[in-house]
Design an enzyme around this catalytic site. Structure first.
Site, mmCIF file in Angstrom:
data_model
loop_
_atom_site.group_PDB
_atom_site.id
_atom_site.type_symbol
_atom_site.label_atom_id
_atom_site.label_comp_id
_atom_site.label_asym_id
_atom_site.label_seq_id
_atom_site.Cartn_x
_atom_site.Cartn_y
_atom_site.Cartn_z
ATOM 1 N N CYS A 15 12.875 134.659 50.448
ATOM 2 C CA CYS A 15 14.223 134.408 49.939
ATOM 3 C C CYS A 15 14.171 134.224 48.423
ATOM 4 C CB CYS A 15 14.790 133.169 50.621
ATOM 5 S SG CYS A 15 16.364 132.650 49.935
ATOM 6 N N GLU A 24 35.549 86.523 36.416
ATOM 7 C CA GLU A 24 34.209 87.027 36.801
ATOM 8 C C GLU A 24 34.299 88.499 37.137
ATOM 9 O OE1 GLU A 24 33.163 84.848 40.311
ATOM 10 O OE2 GLU A 24 33.619 82.953 39.325
ATOM 11 N N CYS A 63 19.598 135.798 51.208
ATOM 12 C CA CYS A 63 18.730 136.821 51.812
ATOM 13 C C CYS A 63 19.171 137.207 53.227
ATOM 14 C CB CYS A 63 17.279 136.349 51.814
ATOM 15 S SG CYS A 63 16.988 135.014 52.973
ATOM 16 N N CYS A 78 17.266 127.851 55.159
ATOM 17 C CA CYS A 78 16.878 129.251 55.251
ATOM 18 C C CYS A 78 15.374 129.263 55.519
ATOM 19 C CB CYS A 78 17.194 129.968 53.936
ATOM 20 S SG CYS A 78 16.354 131.560 53.829
ATOM 21 N N TYR A 136 28.403 83.172 43.542
ATOM 22 C CA TYR A 136 29.604 82.764 42.817
ATOM 23 C C TYR A 136 30.335 81.576 43.418
ATOM 24 C CZ TYR A 136 31.313 86.344 46.104
ATOM 25 O OH TYR A 136 31.550 87.111 47.205
ATOM 26 N N LYS A 179 34.028 91.598 39.421
ATOM 27 C CA LYS A 179 34.073 91.781 40.871
ATOM 28 C C LYS A 179 32.994 92.802 41.224
ATOM 29 C CE LYS A 179 37.340 92.440 44.621
ATOM 30 N NZ LYS A 179 36.575 93.367 45.440
ATOM 31 N N ASP A 227 30.776 95.261 43.348
ATOM 32 C CA ASP A 227 31.054 96.105 44.500
ATOM 33 C C ASP A 227 29.850 96.106 45.438
ATOM 34 O OD1 ASP A 227 32.554 97.671 46.057
ATOM 35 O OD2 ASP A 227 32.443 99.473 44.823
ATOM 36 N N LYS A 247 42.303 94.740 39.983
ATOM 37 C CA LYS A 247 41.567 95.978 40.286
ATOM 38 C C LYS A 247 41.805 97.011 39.192
ATOM 39 C CE LYS A 247 39.809 96.641 44.071
ATOM 40 N NZ LYS A 247 40.111 96.491 45.458
ATOM 41 N N CYS A 252 21.607 133.061 55.505
ATOM 42 C CA CYS A 252 21.380 132.640 54.123
ATOM 43 C C CYS A 252 22.264 133.467 53.182
ATOM 44 C CB CYS A 252 19.909 132.830 53.773
ATOM 45 S SG CYS A 252 19.561 132.528 52.031
HETATM 46 S S1 IVH Z 1 35.296 85.156 45.331
HETATM 47 C C1 IVH Z 1 37.923 83.450 48.555
HETATM 48 N N1 IVH Z 1 34.010 86.343 43.396
HETATM 49 O O1 IVH Z 1 35.292 90.690 46.692
HETATM 50 C C2 IVH Z 1 37.065 83.898 47.466
HETATM 51 N N2 IVH Z 1 34.408 87.574 45.391
HETATM 52 O O2 IVH Z 1 37.964 91.404 47.717
HETATM 53 C C3 IVH Z 1 36.562 85.274 47.666
HETATM 54 N N3 IVH Z 1 33.513 89.833 45.377
HETATM 55 O O3 IVH Z 1 34.953 89.344 49.901
HETATM 56 C C4 IVH Z 1 35.315 85.548 47.024
HETATM 57 N N4 IVH Z 1 32.625 89.748 43.372
HETATM 58 O O4 IVH Z 1 32.840 90.216 48.719
HETATM 59 C C5 IVH Z 1 34.499 86.457 44.633
HETATM 60 N N5 IVH Z 1 32.861 87.265 41.602
HETATM 61 C C6 IVH Z 1 33.348 87.371 42.834
HETATM 62 C C7 IVH Z 1 33.206 88.558 43.594
HETATM 63 C C8 IVH Z 1 33.776 88.612 44.875
HETATM 64 C C9 IVH Z 1 32.798 90.490 44.454
HETATM 65 C C10 IVH Z 1 33.924 90.406 46.678
HETATM 66 C C11 IVH Z 1 33.678 89.508 47.862
HETATM 67 C C12 IVH Z 1 35.028 89.329 48.503
HETATM 68 C C13 IVH Z 1 35.767 90.522 48.002
HETATM 69 C C14 IVH Z 1 37.248 90.257 48.019
#
Ligand code: IVH
Length: 688
Positions: A447, A120, A426, A441, A239, A122, A124, A329, A423
């Site tokens: 200016c 999946e 000016c 300013c 998720y 991840k 942010d 990552k 400034c």
């Molecule tokens: S699973 C124990 N799935 O990433 C399972 N987390 O670094 C943990 N996150 O705290 C969660 N996308 O906030 C899961 N598809 C995804 C995610 C996800 C983002 C975040 C989540 C977690 C953090 C861990």
């Protein structure tokens, strides 16, 4: 008799309280009443009557005890039934191989080459825990320390895609059932597009900006007033789910959980995939390293989870993270470079913005030479100095920023930045308002930098749209003294233009043609061009609908202006003060003298409404249109009863695509929104 009556009253009070709370939430927070005021009053009065008759039924939690108050978030503590764990990180494919080895050992398996994994994106954002009882959201909380988080239920309820009521699941015997209780896990995030819009608005209001979408999402979710959260338009992907229902079994695989989430009505990020073996996991990670840049939300990696839930129980978790999942990552889109100097730019409103001039460096596909340092506080916080090696980051469409200084590489002779007290253009002493992030300013009309920026804004596409007059010419005109204020553009003639260096007769004639036609722009353009503080293009359009002449707007009182939807006291005050300013009065008089139209002509007003053909249709424009500017395109839409909006959602009817479209195109495609080329859009307007 009275006992029965009391029981019935108690039952009814218990029904009325959540019902009234719900309608109040729709009215105050979502700005979307579900019932008429009359119907609401009937329910409310019924509750008052019951509480008067049986005072013991009156509790401090009753809506009758919080009269007139808009719902407010309390941030009380929530103990998570299932802790919210973190994830172990895999910083490269080697770490994935090591994880596979650990799995093989823990599972006592010789062959793990066909193990099922769900990959999946991840997201942010911020992890969130939701509890639904009998299909209704009863509690939503932040992660907190993993065991105890904060109650942000009301704020979460403002997320449009989060279901208010769950769909029933189809059970193996064909019957349907809504889970008695279910705990959901997901990530709340802010789209890159909304993030840019929030920051643009904050900038116009002179407020401090958010550094990235994640901070913006976090700040928005932790508002006391859910109406503020609602305006920020957060999103969510879910998720995971824990079912608490005797008749519904917990799914046996993670991909089945994802299907169940979808069946219940939850938004699930669509890119997830069930794969087999670590080499397919690696392929997925590699594929999304590039593809993720086309999404409208930020992802910093891939979460890989074993598909077989039996193995989750078998493997368990450390105190920190589960053994059945890992986060791959991507290397951060950060790089080191040398900050050569700091320049101080003076903007249209006089705000002085420090800008880092960098040794050019390649980052996420482009060369970065400059990065914003936002304001004085940011320089203090980073303690950044000329000559420092700094880490810069560029994420998605977001402007590069200086993240931190690499102190070990600081040259011995470095000196802290001396923030200018006057400034840089000016030399007027700078001032800083009580709650303002920026030093400004105050020499608004003297200016050169502010004058030039204001003039550039005045001729810009979304303002008076004087084609052929760009930054270079504005600079020449200001330096030569031919233009001192915006009205002077309309005083230019052939002789004066020909005195400019490299100006030919043909170009000069073209410029004069353009200034001539700009004399008759609609008031929406003129109001946007004047640069009234806090008034952007959309607000200028709305003002012009109600006050179709400069005179009408200038003489309107703050309270009259506030009647317009979306206008608060800040904007109305700013508009009234702007028109009372002697400089504005002088400018308007000059514009009039040089023949600039200060009112929408009768025929323009008559032309305001063309038809109702596009009523109920919502349009978003992305990229640059060749034949018309954005304001014109939006006006054409509005004149036909349609709505012009800035972000794509599933409610968007059409996305109009110009040159160099942004990420909105990918989003529209993923939501099956109809996409129109500029030609098709023009045809649609012509036919309606
Ligand atoms: S699973 C124990 N799935 O990433 C399972 N987390 O670094 C943990 N996150 O705290 C969660 N996308 O906030 C899961 N598809 C995804 C995610 C996800 C983002 C975040 C989540 C977690 C953090 C861990």
């Amino acid at each position: 008799m009275l006992a029965i009556e009391f029981e019935q009253a108690q039952k009814r009070v218990q029904e009325l309280i959540p019902l009234i709370e719900h309608y109040r939430f729709c009215y105050y927070v979502l700005d979307n009443p579900e019932i008429s005021d009359q119907e609401f009053d009937n329910l409310y009065n019924e509750l008052i009557e019951l509480e008067t008759k049986f005072p013991e039924l009156k509790t401090p939690a009753s809506p009758t005890q919080k009269v007139g108050a808009a719902p407010s978030t309390e941030f009380k503590q929530v103990h998570h039934r299932h802790p919210l764990l973190s994830l172990a990180n895999a910083m490269g494919t080697d770490d994935l191989d090591k994880w596979e080895e650990r799995l093989a050992k823990a599972l006592d398996a010789n062959d793990v080459s066909k193990l099922g994994y769900v990959c999946e994106l991840k997201i942010d954002g911020l992890s969130i825990a939701l509890t639904y009882k009998d299909g209704e959201l009863v509690e939503g909380a932040t992660r907190g320390n993993g065991d105890v988080g904060e109650d942000v239920t009301l704020n979460l309820k403002t997320i449009k895609s989060l279901p208010k009521k769950l769909n029933a699941l189809t059970l193996p015997d064909g019957s349907k059932k809504i889970p008695a209780e279910i705990d959901i896990r997901g990530e709340v995030y802010m789209s890159v597009q909304n993030f840019s819009e929030v920051n643009k608005q904050l900038e116009e209001e002179g407020e401090a900006l958010f550094a990235n979408p994640r901070n913006c999402a976090s700040g928005s979710l932790r508002q006391k007033d859910p109406r503020k959260t609602a305006k920020r338009k957060l999103s969510i992907w879910t998720y995971n789910a824990y079912v608490h229902d005797e008749e519904i079994e917990q799914p046996k695989s993670h991909h089945a959980t994802m299907s169940m989430l979808k069946e219940l009505g939850f938004p699930v990020e669509p890119s997830f995939k069930l794969v087999h073996g670590m080499s397919e996991v690696k392929e997925f990670c590699q594929l999304w390293d590039e593809k993720r840049h086309h999404l409208d939300y930020q992802t910093d990696g891939i979460v890989i989870k074993l598909d077989d839930i039996k193995l989750w129980d078998w493997l368990g978790a450390t105190s920190h993270s589960p053994r059945w999942a890992i986060a791959f990552k991507y290397p951060p889109e950060e790089t080191e470079t040398v900050l050569e100097s700091i320049e101080f730019d003076v903007g249209r409103t006089g705000a002085v913005t420090p800008c880092a001039m960098l040794k050019p460096v390649k980052l996420a596909g482009t060369t970065v030479k400059r990065a914003s340092l936002h304001n004085y506080d940011q320089i203090q916080r980073l303690d950044v100095r000329p000559g420092d090696t700094v880490v810069v980051r560029k994420a998605g469409e977001i402007i590069p920023e200086v993240l931190r200084v690499v102190l070990e590489k600081r040259p011995a002779q470095s000196e802290p930045v001396v923030y200018p007290e006057t400034c840089p253009i000016c030399d007027t002493p700078l001032v800083r308002g009580a709650d303002e992030a920026a030093f400004k300013c105050p020499n608004i009309y003297g200016c050169k930098a502010q004058i030039t920026r204001r003039l550039e804004h005045f001729v810009g596409k979304e303002a008076m749209n004087i084609d052929g007059v760009g930054e270079v010419l504005v600079k020449q005109l200001v330096e030569s003294g031919l233009v001192e204020d915006a009205a002077d553009f309309f005083k230019l003639d052939l002789d004066s233009l020909l005195t400019l260096e490299r100006m030919g007769k043909k170009s000069a004639e073209k410029i004069l043609q353009q200034t001539e036609s700009a004399k008759n722009r609609p008031m929406a353009n003129l109001f946007a061009a004047l640069g009234i503080p806090h008034v952007g293009v959309n607000m200028a359009y709305d003002l012009a609908q109600y006050f179709p002449s400069v005179e009408k707007l200038a003489s309107a009182s703050a309270s009259e202006i506030e009647k317009i939807e979306g206008v608060g006291p800040n904007i109305s005050r700013s508009v009234s003060e702007f028109f009372k300013n002697p400089q504005t009065i002088n400018l308007i008089a000059k514009l009039k003298e040089y023949g600039v139209s200060l009112e929408d002509k009768e025929d323009a007003k008559a032309a305001l409404k063309v038809s109702d053909a596009l009523a109920g249709k919502s349009f978003v424009i992305t990229g640059t249109l060749k034949g018309m500017d954005r304001l014109k395109a939006e006006t054409e839409i509005k004149q036909r009863g349609g709505k012009a909006s800035s972000s794509v959602s599933k409610n968007t009817s059409y996305l109009v695509v110009g040159e160099n479209p942004g990420s909105k195109l990918a989003k529209a495609e993923s939501l099956n929104v109809k996409v129109l080329s500029e030609e098709e859009f023009v045809e649609l307007l012509a036919a309606n």
